[in-house]
Design a protein around this motif. Sequence first.
Motif, PDB file in Angstrom:
ATOM      1  N   MET A  36      62.569 110.175 120.295  1.00  0.00           N
ATOM      2  CA  MET A  36      62.724 111.451 120.036  1.00  0.00           C
ATOM      3  C   MET A  36      62.733 111.940 118.400  1.00  0.00           C
ATOM      4  N   VAL A  37      63.224 110.796 117.621  1.00  0.00           N
ATOM      5  CA  VAL A  37      62.966 111.427 116.154  1.00  0.00           C
ATOM      6  C   VAL A  37      61.788 111.091 115.472  1.00  0.00           C
ATOM      7  N   ASN A  38      60.855 110.311 116.344  1.00  0.00           N
ATOM      8  CA  ASN A  38      59.439 110.297 116.058  1.00  0.00           C
ATOM      9  C   ASN A  38      58.799 111.653 116.219  1.00  0.00           C
ATOM     10  N   LEU A  39      58.857 112.330 117.316  1.00  0.00           N
ATOM     11  CA  LEU A  39      58.320 113.504 117.443  1.00  0.00           C
ATOM     12  C   LEU A  39      58.794 114.551 116.757  1.00  0.00           C
ATOM     13  N   ILE A  40      60.217 114.466 116.519  1.00  0.00           N
ATOM     14  CA  ILE A  40      60.813 115.563 115.473  1.00  0.00           C
ATOM     15  C   ILE A  40      60.333 115.576 114.066  1.00  0.00           C
ATOM     16  N   TRP A  41      60.090 114.174 113.723  1.00  0.00           N
ATOM     17  CA  TRP A  41      59.685 114.011 112.338  1.00  0.00           C
ATOM     18  C   TRP A  41      58.118 114.493 112.117  1.00  0.00           C
ATOM     19  N   ILE A  42      57.227 114.006 113.193  1.00  0.00           N
ATOM     20  CA  ILE A  42      55.980 114.564 113.232  1.00  0.00           C
ATOM     21  C   ILE A  42      55.827 116.149 113.202  1.00  0.00           C
ATOM     22  N   PHE A  43      56.654 116.918 113.834  1.00  0.00           N
ATOM     23  CA  PHE A  43      56.704 118.306 114.203  1.00  0.00           C
ATOM     24  C   PHE A  43      56.957 118.827 112.908  1.00  0.00           C
ATOM     25  N   MET A  44      57.890 118.313 112.244  1.00  0.00           N
ATOM     26  CA  MET A  44      58.676 118.934 110.912  1.00  0.00           C
ATOM     27  C   MET A  44      57.362 118.947 109.801  1.00  0.00           C
ATOM     28  N   LEU A  45      56.708 117.751 109.860  1.00  0.00           N
ATOM     29  CA  LEU A  45      55.503 117.561 108.789  1.00  0.00           C
ATOM     30  C   LEU A  45      54.511 118.701 109.229  1.00  0.00           C
ATOM     31  N   VAL A  46      53.903 118.205 110.444  1.00  0.00           N
ATOM     32  CA  VAL A  46      52.573 119.069 111.057  1.00  0.00           C
ATOM     33  C   VAL A  46      52.891 120.474 110.905  1.00  0.00           C
ATOM     34  N   SER A  47      54.030 120.947 111.397  1.00  0.00           N
ATOM     35  CA  SER A  47      54.223 122.354 111.345  1.00  0.00           C
ATOM     36  C   SER A  47      54.244 122.849 110.095  1.00  0.00           C
ATOM     37  N   GLY A  48      55.213 122.228 109.115  1.00  0.00           N
ATOM     38  CA  GLY A  48      55.031 122.724 107.669  1.00  0.00           C
ATOM     39  C   GLY A  48      53.956 122.676 107.087  1.00  0.00           C
ATOM     40  N   LEU A  49      53.270 121.798 107.081  1.00  0.00           N
ATOM     41  CA  LEU A  49      51.863 121.448 106.588  1.00  0.00           C
ATOM     42  C   LEU A  49      50.851 122.633 107.089  1.00  0.00           C
ATOM     43  N   LEU A  50      50.878 122.720 108.306  1.00  0.00           N
ATOM     44  CA  LEU A  50      49.752 124.065 108.709  1.00  0.00           C
ATOM     45  C   LEU A  50      50.294 125.287 108.339  1.00  0.00           C
ATOM     46  N   PHE A  51      51.773 125.653 108.418  1.00  0.00           N
ATOM     47  CA  PHE A  51      52.167 126.778 108.054  1.00  0.00           C
ATOM     48  C   PHE A  51      51.656 127.046 106.420  1.00  0.00           C
ATOM     49  N   SER A  52      51.698 126.003 105.559  1.00  0.00           N
ATOM     50  CA  SER A  52      51.569 126.255 104.282  1.00  0.00           C
ATOM     51  C   SER A  52      50.162 126.517 104.165  1.00  0.00           C
ATOM     52  N   ILE A  53      49.152 126.195 104.860  1.00  0.00           N
ATOM     53  CA  ILE A  53      47.823 126.485 104.776  1.00  0.00           C
ATOM     54  C   ILE A  53      47.494 127.994 104.962  1.00  0.00           C
ATOM     55  N   PHE A  54      48.312 128.417 106.123  1.00  0.00           N
ATOM     56  CA  PHE A  54      48.060 129.949 106.331  1.00  0.00           C
ATOM     57  C   PHE A  54      48.773 130.852 105.432  1.00  0.00           C
ATOM     58  N   ASN A  55      50.310 130.352 104.707  1.00  0.00           N
ATOM     59  CA  ASN A  55      50.899 131.221 104.007  1.00  0.00           C
ATOM     60  C   ASN A  55      50.478 130.879 102.694  1.00  0.00           C
ATOM     61  N   GLY A  56      49.391 130.050 102.195  1.00  0.00           N
ATOM     62  CA  GLY A  56      49.126 129.881 100.950  1.00  0.00           C
ATOM     63  C   GLY A  56      50.159 129.394  99.911  1.00  0.00           C
ATOM     64  N   THR A  57      50.834 128.326 100.644  1.00  0.00           N
ATOM     65  CA  THR A  57      51.951 127.518  99.827  1.00  0.00           C
ATOM     66  C   THR A  57      51.722 126.218  99.446  1.00  0.00           C
ATOM     67  N   ILE A  58      50.372 125.799  99.507  1.00  0.00           N
ATOM     68  CA  ILE A  58      49.995 124.197  99.506  1.00  0.00           C
ATOM     69  C   ILE A  58      50.340 123.571  98.148  1.00  0.00           C
ATOM     70  N   ASP A  59      50.341 124.548  97.100  1.00  0.00           N
ATOM     71  CA  ASP A  59      50.552 123.985  95.747  1.00  0.00           C
ATOM     72  C   ASP A  59      52.093 123.386  95.999  1.00  0.00           C
ATOM     73  N   GLU A  60      53.104 124.444  96.456  1.00  0.00           N
ATOM     74  CA  GLU A  60      54.428 124.235  96.493  1.00  0.00           C
ATOM     75  C   GLU A  60      54.782 123.016  97.361  1.00  0.00           C
ATOM     76  N   VAL A  61      53.812 122.969  98.486  1.00  0.00           N
ATOM     77  CA  VAL A  61      54.246 121.616  99.305  1.00  0.00           C
ATOM     78  C   VAL A  61      53.671 120.549  98.801  1.00  0.00           C
ATOM     79  N   ASN A  62      52.456 120.433  97.999  1.00  0.00           N
ATOM     80  CA  ASN A  62      52.224 119.235  97.243  1.00  0.00           C
ATOM     81  C   ASN A  62      53.391 118.717  96.234  1.00  0.00           C
ATOM     82  N   LYS A  63      53.886 119.663  95.544  1.00  0.00           N
ATOM     83  CA  LYS A  63      54.862 119.436  94.338  1.00  0.00           C
ATOM     84  C   LYS A  63      56.021 118.810  95.204  1.00  0.00           C
TER      85      LYS A  63
END
Lengths: 197, 180
Positions: free
Chosen positions: A1-28
């Motif tokens: 379960m923690v595996n899925l949650i971990w993947i979900f946290m990263l994937v949803s955050g990364l995808l959101f950053s692409i749409f939200n234009g916050t890629i620089d902040e995420v990289n940092k």
Amino acid sequence: MVNLIWIFMLVSGLLFSIFNGTIDEVNKGLFDSAGQAVELVIGFAAIFTLWLGMMEIARRAGLLNLITKLCFPLIQRLFPDLPKNHPAAGYIMTNVSANFFGLGNAATPFGVKAMKELQVLNHQPEKASRSMVTFLCLNTAAVTFFPATIVSMRLSEGAADPLDIVIPAFAATICSCTAAIIYDRISWRITSGKNHD
Amino acid sequence: MIDLISLSKLILPLLILTILFAALITKTDAYSAFVSGGKEGLHMAAELLPFLVGMMAAISVLRSSGLLLWITNLVSPLFLYFSIPAEIFPLFLTRPISGTAALSITADLTHTYGPEHMISRLAAVIQGSTDTTLYILTVYFGAVGIKKMGRALMVGLLADLTGMILAVVITIWYFQNVWS
């Protein structure tokens, strides 16, 4: 379960950053957080070394054994899987008391040590045992008598009475700890029907 | 109030003194015990690193991408419906995930509204009566190499939710009926 949650946290955050234009902040943020984790481990190294060193003295001097024997009747009610006077009980007790007095940092090494003792008893070393889940519930909903950090923060913000939150916080912590133990028992009943652990 | 704070500071030195006196009475070689216990502690801390990097990176991505804030704004109307101040919501979401983020939210609320405001008190009680579930899971299970947490995560988060709701109810009741 923690595996899925971990993947979900990263994937949803990364995808959101692409749409939200916050890629620089995420990289940092990614590199900053890795650095923070290293800093945290350095802090842990200091606290763990100091407190597990002290605990080893307590163990060899027989102090831990004494605590284990004194508290075992109480601990056994919460951890029916634990063999009589098992050393894990002593570490669980020291961890719970450290949390009770709001000594967050000192509580962690005792808790980790208790986990190690519980792992020795665990038949499936990859999977959390019944006692481990109960112990975790005791910790995440730790009964805190004196939330020292919050009180000192309120003091520094100029509260007329920084201690006014102690009574409601204590009431809330007892309620949430009770709830955690009840959930633990209920979920154990449900899952133990399916697989035996 | 200062007495209680200094009392809580006294606990650690008293604990060390008790341990050392016990060692003296039982003629235990305290120093070599300390060194061998300490070695184990160092080892444990080092083993935690990959677990912490993984979890903190995921939390950081959630926060720095703005997703956490977005969800917060999305759900805060629900809070107003139950007449709970919406300002508390970020704390609800952050508390089980990140201890430092939750503490900074509480500090910010206390600073913005003043320590006597109900919002600050709510934040303080939530902060004081709950713990960072995800962090504890990472550290405790990481240290012994548990990869299947089973029901621990669900039970922990459910207990957090219950604890936070109870904290709000108790705080509002306490400060409206008992304190004033």
